[in-house]
Write an enzyme that holds these catalytic residues in place. Structure first.
Site, short mmCIF file in Angstrom:
data_model
loop_
_atom_site.label_atom_id
_atom_site.label_comp_id
_atom_site.label_asym_id
_atom_site.label_seq_id
_atom_site.Cartn_x
_atom_site.Cartn_y
_atom_site.Cartn_z
N ARG A 86 -0.92 1.54 3.33
CA ARG A 86 -0.76 0.78 2.20
C ARG A 86 -1.87 0.88 1.07
O ARG A 86 -1.63 0.74 -0.04
CB ARG A 86 -0.58 -0.85 2.72
CG ARG A 86 -1.62 -1.75 3.01
CD ARG A 86 -0.98 -2.45 4.32
NE ARG A 86 -1.13 -1.84 5.51
CZ ARG A 86 0.07 -1.67 6.34
NH1 ARG A 86 0.99 -2.28 5.83
NH2 ARG A 86 0.27 -0.87 7.15
N THR A 87 -3.08 0.97 1.63
CA THR A 87 -4.14 1.11 0.70
C THR A 87 -3.87 2.37 -0.12
O THR A 87 -4.08 2.54 -1.42
CB THR A 87 -5.53 1.32 1.53
OG1 THR A 87 -5.67 0.03 2.19
CG2 THR A 87 -6.55 1.24 0.31
N LYS A 115 -13.96 24.86 6.36
CA LYS A 115 -14.48 26.27 6.23
C LYS A 115 -15.87 25.83 6.39
O LYS A 115 -16.73 26.88 6.04
CB LYS A 115 -14.33 26.84 5.13
CG LYS A 115 -12.66 27.03 4.88
CD LYS A 115 -12.61 28.06 3.54
CE LYS A 115 -11.35 28.10 3.13
NZ LYS A 115 -11.27 28.60 1.54
N ARG A 136 -11.65 6.98 1.14
CA ARG A 136 -11.37 6.37 2.39
C ARG A 136 -12.02 7.32 3.43
O ARG A 136 -11.50 8.20 3.76
CB ARG A 136 -10.23 5.53 2.93
CG ARG A 136 -10.07 5.20 4.35
CD ARG A 136 -8.78 4.64 4.66
NE ARG A 136 -8.62 3.24 4.04
CZ ARG A 136 -7.66 2.66 4.57
NH1 ARG A 136 -7.20 2.75 5.74
NH2 ARG A 136 -8.01 1.13 4.11
N HIS A 169 -14.80 -2.93 3.04
CA HIS A 169 -13.64 -2.47 2.22
C HIS A 169 -13.32 -3.26 1.03
O HIS A 169 -12.86 -4.62 1.26
CB HIS A 169 -12.41 -2.79 3.42
CG HIS A 169 -11.14 -1.96 3.12
ND1 HIS A 169 -10.72 -1.64 1.70
CD2 HIS A 169 -10.03 -2.10 3.65
CE1 HIS A 169 -9.73 -1.35 1.72
NE2 HIS A 169 -9.22 -1.62 2.92
C1 NCD Z 1 -7.47 -2.49 7.04
C2 NCD Z 1 -8.49 -1.53 7.16
O1 NCD Z 1 -8.17 -0.43 6.90
O2 NCD Z 1 -9.55 -1.64 7.36
N1 NCD Z 1 -6.20 -2.12 6.52
C3 NCD Z 1 -6.04 -2.13 5.26
O3 NCD Z 1 -6.67 -1.54 4.44
N2 NCD Z 1 -5.15 -3.29 4.83
C4 NCD Z 1 -7.14 -3.18 8.34
C5 NCD Z 1 -6.83 -2.57 9.43
O4 NCD Z 1 -6.95 -1.35 9.43
O5 NCD Z 1 -6.67 -3.29 10.58
#
Ligand code: NCD
Length: 357
Positions: A86-87, A115, A136, A169
């Site tokens: 989703r992100t 590499k 991420r 986050h």
């Molecule tokens: C979260 C994360 O990645 O920290 N997910 C997200 O970005 N909606 C929560 C999770 O993974 O539990």
């Protein structure tokens, strides 16, 4: 003080506030989005308002064409080396809303890191082709390290932290704030409320970032409900104490449900277990929401979850009007579009167009 006056070791030893100040633009506004502590109340209010304006404009063909005309000359790189659906998709669609083109790496086995290239060199490579890097990673603090490295390069493009290790986050916290603000806006606003965080608070970065953002709002009580080994970190508790914010920890979720305005559920983050099955030995059975627990909540309490969920919210709860997690997810696309538009200084153009059309 600017980061390029410093070595990485000296910079990384600074407080979060000092790092944010060192990486800010001349006028003090955030350039990179790395930690939730970078946002103040005025900035949050501006972002939420812009998200709602973008949401409204995107409903019509004309408004949507206008939004897409804003940034077709810009490119964003999605560097997601940790699992995400989703992100990743919400950033991708947020870019599409504003006409940005995107490219991405989701698997280091397909990039030159495989590499033996350093992450610093990889990021510098990305900045040669793109005007923004959304990243991420499993490593804590990598986004700020890369922002620091880029600040010394000839192309210091903005970085957005889309989740770093167990730590931060910030854009999830923005969408959570936007969801809380929308939910309470016709009921006196986001103030004088009790928010209860439930689940794996030790390793859930969304809780850590949101807990910090909530410090911008008046008279919010934060409850942390978890079994002892999964309780929130002392560093967060120390920040709440320093800010004079009401808070407490508990192992009894149920008894606090009737007094809570927003329940924020999280899954067990067992990808961080040091040996397999570690957290499976912890009894988490008291930290689940079914229709029975919802019956203990107030009629207007909202139930949130950053998703993905496992069994901590029963699917029977999905049809309860207080279940907010699907709308919360969609809010992410709008607030991320607002953040990207703000980073590229498009705010005034969008607001002017909205006022005049
Ligand atoms: C979260 C994360 O990645 O920290 N997910 C997200 O970005 N909606 C929560 C999770 O993974 O539990």
């Amino acid at each position: 003080m600017k980061p390029n006056d410093h070595t990485w070791d000296a910079f990384s030893a600074l407080s979060v506030a000092d790092k944010a100040a060192a990486l800010a633009r001349e006028d003090g506004s955030p350039f990179h989005t790395l930690f939730s502590q970078q946002f103040d109340r005025a900035g949050l209010d501006r972002l939420c308002r812009l998200a709602t304006v973008i949401r409204t404009l995107a409903k019509t063909r004309k408004g949507s064409d206008f939004l897409q005309s804003l940034l077709p000359h810009r490119r964003a790189m999605l560097y997601f080396t940790q699992p995400s659906s989703r992100t990743y998709l919400s950033f991708l669609t947020a870019c599409q809303i504003l006409g940005l083109r995107t490219g991405g790496v989701r698997d280091t086995s397909t990039s030159s890191e495989f590499k033996g290239e350093s992450q610093e060199d990889s990021i510098r490579t990305f900045s040669s082709y793109f005007d923004m890097i959304i990243m991420r990673t499993r490593e804590k603090g990598l986004a700020e390290k890369m922002a620091f490295a880029l600040s010394k390069s000839e192309r210091p493009v903005p970085i957005i932290n889309a989740g770093s290790g167990k730590d931060q986050h910030p854009t999830q916290a923005l969408l959570d704030i936007y969801t809380l603000q929308r939910s309470f806006e016709r009921r006196g606003g986001l103030r004088d409320r009790t928010v209860m965080f439930v689940g794996d608070l030790a390793r859930g970065r969304t809780v850590r970032s949101l807990s910090q953002l909530l410090l911008n709002y008046d008279n919010i009580t934060q409850i942390f409900a978890a079994p002892d080994p999964l309780q929130i970190g002392d560093d967060i508790l120390a920040e709440l104490r320093a800010a004079g914010a009401a808070h407490f920890t508990t192992s009894d979720m149920r008894s606090h449900l009737p007094a809570t305005d927003a329940v924020y559920m999280t899954r067990i983050q067992d990808e961080w277990d040091t040996k397999s099955g570690d957290s499976a030995d912890i009894d988490t059975s008291k930290y689940k929401i079914t229709a029975a627990e919802m019956s203990l909540c107030k009629p207007d309490t909202i139930l949130m979850h950053p998703l993905p969920r496992r069994d901590e919210i029963a699917t029977e709860v999905d049809s309860d009007p207080r279940a907010m997690y699907w709308r919360q997810m969609r809010n992410g696309m709008w607030i991320r579009a607002a953040l990207i538009a703000t980073t590229f200084s498009c705010t005034t153009r969008i607001l002017e167009y909205y006022e005049n059309n």
